[in-house]
Design an enzyme around this catalytic site. Structure first.
Site, PDB file in Angstrom:
ATOM      1  N   TYR A  66       2.502  83.889 -35.245  1.00  0.00           N
ATOM      2  CA  TYR A  66       3.717  84.663 -35.493  1.00  0.00           C
ATOM      3  C   TYR A  66       4.832  83.766 -36.039  1.00  0.00           C
ATOM      4  O   TYR A  66       6.012  84.043 -35.879  1.00  0.00           O
ATOM      5  CB  TYR A  66       4.184  85.382 -34.220  1.00  0.00           C
ATOM      6  CG  TYR A  66       3.220  86.449 -33.720  1.00  0.00           C
ATOM      7  CD1 TYR A  66       2.177  86.908 -34.519  1.00  0.00           C
ATOM      8  CD2 TYR A  66       3.359  86.998 -32.465  1.00  0.00           C
ATOM      9  CE1 TYR A  66       1.290  87.883 -34.065  1.00  0.00           C
ATOM     10  CE2 TYR A  66       2.485  87.978 -32.000  1.00  0.00           C
ATOM     11  CZ  TYR A  66       1.449  88.409 -32.805  1.00  0.00           C
ATOM     12  OH  TYR A  66       0.584  89.376 -32.349  1.00  0.00           O
ATOM     13  N   LYS A 111      -8.536  78.897 -28.272  1.00  0.00           N
ATOM     14  CA  LYS A 111      -9.736  79.038 -29.100  1.00  0.00           C
ATOM     15  C   LYS A 111      -9.925  77.711 -29.833  1.00  0.00           C
ATOM     16  O   LYS A 111     -10.050  77.650 -31.061  1.00  0.00           O
ATOM     17  CB  LYS A 111      -9.528  80.218 -30.073  1.00  0.00           C
ATOM     18  CG  LYS A 111     -10.759  80.671 -30.806  1.00  0.00           C
ATOM     19  CD  LYS A 111     -11.716  81.508 -29.984  1.00  0.00           C
ATOM     20  CE  LYS A 111     -12.941  81.846 -30.820  1.00  0.00           C
ATOM     21  NZ  LYS A 111     -14.039  82.446 -30.045  1.00  0.00           N
ATOM     22  N   ASP A 170     -11.450  84.961 -26.237  1.00  0.00           N
ATOM     23  CA  ASP A 170     -12.304  86.149 -26.403  1.00  0.00           C
ATOM     24  C   ASP A 170     -13.122  86.406 -25.141  1.00  0.00           C
ATOM     25  O   ASP A 170     -13.171  87.531 -24.634  1.00  0.00           O
ATOM     26  CB  ASP A 170     -13.194  86.023 -27.654  1.00  0.00           C
ATOM     27  CG  ASP A 170     -13.876  84.659 -27.782  1.00  0.00           C
ATOM     28  OD1 ASP A 170     -13.571  83.755 -26.977  1.00  0.00           O
ATOM     29  OD2 ASP A 170     -14.712  84.513 -28.687  1.00  0.00           O
ATOM     30  N   ASP A 179      -0.053  88.121 -26.548  1.00  0.00           N
ATOM     31  CA  ASP A 179       0.281  89.478 -26.954  1.00  0.00           C
ATOM     32  C   ASP A 179      -0.886  90.419 -26.653  1.00  0.00           C
ATOM     33  O   ASP A 179      -0.743  91.462 -26.022  1.00  0.00           O
ATOM     34  CB  ASP A 179       0.598  89.469 -28.463  1.00  0.00           C
ATOM     35  CG  ASP A 179       1.295  90.724 -28.926  1.00  0.00           C
ATOM     36  OD1 ASP A 179       1.693  91.540 -28.073  1.00  0.00           O
ATOM     37  OD2 ASP A 179       1.444  90.888 -30.150  1.00  0.00           O
ATOM     38  N   ASP A 206      -1.482  93.102 -23.183  1.00  0.00           N
ATOM     39  CA  ASP A 206      -1.658  94.543 -23.381  1.00  0.00           C
ATOM     40  C   ASP A 206      -2.948  95.033 -22.742  1.00  0.00           C
ATOM     41  O   ASP A 206      -3.002  96.127 -22.176  1.00  0.00           O
ATOM     42  CB  ASP A 206      -1.680  94.889 -24.885  1.00  0.00           C
ATOM     43  CG  ASP A 206      -0.325  95.364 -25.373  1.00  0.00           C
ATOM     44  OD1 ASP A 206       0.702  94.909 -24.811  1.00  0.00           O
ATOM     45  OD2 ASP A 206      -0.292  96.177 -26.317  1.00  0.00           O
TER      46      ASP A 206
END
Ligand code: ATP
Ligand code: MG
Length: 326
Positions: free
Chosen positions: A120, A167, A199, A223, A227
């Protein structure tokens, strides 16, 4: 001396849940001066800007800010407000509560998300027709800051498990840097933690959230994973968040302005009252924060409840019940 709290209700149900949280804060024995600021869709219509300079300055100069929601203008309001408080960390607890339907009733997670860089960063280019690039920025400075905040948060709030999402097997240089920075902070402070590929972590959080506590994440992973965890505990009306800076912070419910129910007086005030509890905690009123959380939990379990949780009570009735418990 009284602490100054900037109060920015914004749009939609922000106008309903923020007064509820202020009612709760005013029940407590804390010396806050509340100063209200305007922002959002209606302010854009009446004044030509969604976030007036005066509101930005109010948040920047306050000891903390309590924000409701903004509708269409959300990005024009909340992004500058986060900047006004110098926010580098986004804290999102996701907890299941007795009395509330949830996929995973044992969930008690807190995401500590770096929110200034990563993918971002905003550095995107179209380098040729149909060919685009994005620069992922990870710095030692921001990574250390989020790690320090995360370890301290875990310790202060009694979480034994700290997991660092990454990652680094694919993004070797950037997440390699992230892990190296986290490790040096952990070593210096004597903190233990586990690493998890983001993941695989998504799957484990879904199946066995009870095995995790604080999760420290780079921006995008935080993020997405937070969620996912919100889905585990059910109900946007329950989730609080904090945007923390060096010496300032902004607290807001995770939900938005909910135009579908705005004006009906049935919004669930819990997310905003929990956000107010995080504000209390942040300013050093841990005891008051515990009392507020305890009161909300008791009402979630015993009722009254708003329609989103299957009840028939209004925002005012639920707020009165919380205040009663206090
Ligand atoms: P925005 O554009 O401001 O984000 P939205 O349409 O995305 O608004 P959200 O506020 O994100 O709406 O809410 C999504 C759904 O969850 C809506 O149906 C809304 O009514 C419901 N909801 C959100 N917050 C609450 C709350 N505090 N109490 C009850 N229902 C809520
Ligand atoms: Mg929304």
């Amino acid at each position: 001396m009284a602490e100054t709290i900037a109060v920015i209700p914004g749009d939609g149900i922000g106008q309903e849940v923020i007064p509820a949280a202020i009612d709760v804060l005013e029940t407590l024995d804390v010396d806050f001066e509340f100063v209200e600021g305007e922002a959002g869709d209606d302010v854009l219509d009446s004044r030509g800007e969604a976030l007036p300079e005066a509101t930005y300055e109010l948040a920047a100069g306050a000891d903390a800010t309590l924000f409701g929601a903004a509708g269409e203008t959300a990005a024009d309001v909340i992004l500058p407000l986060r900047e006004a408080v110098g926010s580098f960390a986004n804290i999102r607890p996701a907890r299941a509560y007795p009395g509330v339907d949830s996929l995973q009733p044992e969930t008690d997670l807190v995401f500590v998300r770096e929110n200034t860089e990563g993918v971002y960063s905003g550095i995107e280019h179209e380098i040729a027709d149909g060919v685009t690039t994005l620069t992922r920025v990870i710095t030692d400075e921001a990574s250390r800051k989020i790690a320090e905040y995360g370890f301290e948060y875990a310790e202060a709030n009694g979480y034994d498990d700290v997991t660092v999402a990454h990652k680094a097997n694919v993004m070797r240089t950037t997440d390699g840097q992230f892990l190296e920075s986290v490790e040096s902070v952990a070593e210096a402070g004597g903190h233990g933690y586990d690493e998890a590929l983001m993941d695989a972590l998504a799957m484990h959080l879904l199946l066995r959230p009870e095995e995790y506590g604080v999760v420290i994440c780079p921006n995008l992973a935080g993020d997405v994973l937070s969620d996912l965890a919100a889905g585990l505990v059910g109900g946007l009306g329950l989730l609080p968040s904090a945007n923390v800076g060096e010496d300032n912070a902004l607290f807001e419910p995770v939900h938005g302005s909910a135009p579908d129910i705005a004006g009906e007086g049935i919004a669930n005030p819990a997310a905003t009252v929990f956000s107010a509890a995080m504000l209390l905690e942040h300013l050093g009123y841990g005891g008051a924060a515990d009392r507020v959380r305890g009161a909300v939990e008791a009402v979630l379990e015993g009722g009254p409840r708003t329609p989103d949780l299957g009840g028939e009570a209004s925002t005012d009735e639920v707020t009165a019940a919380i205040v009663d418990r206090l």
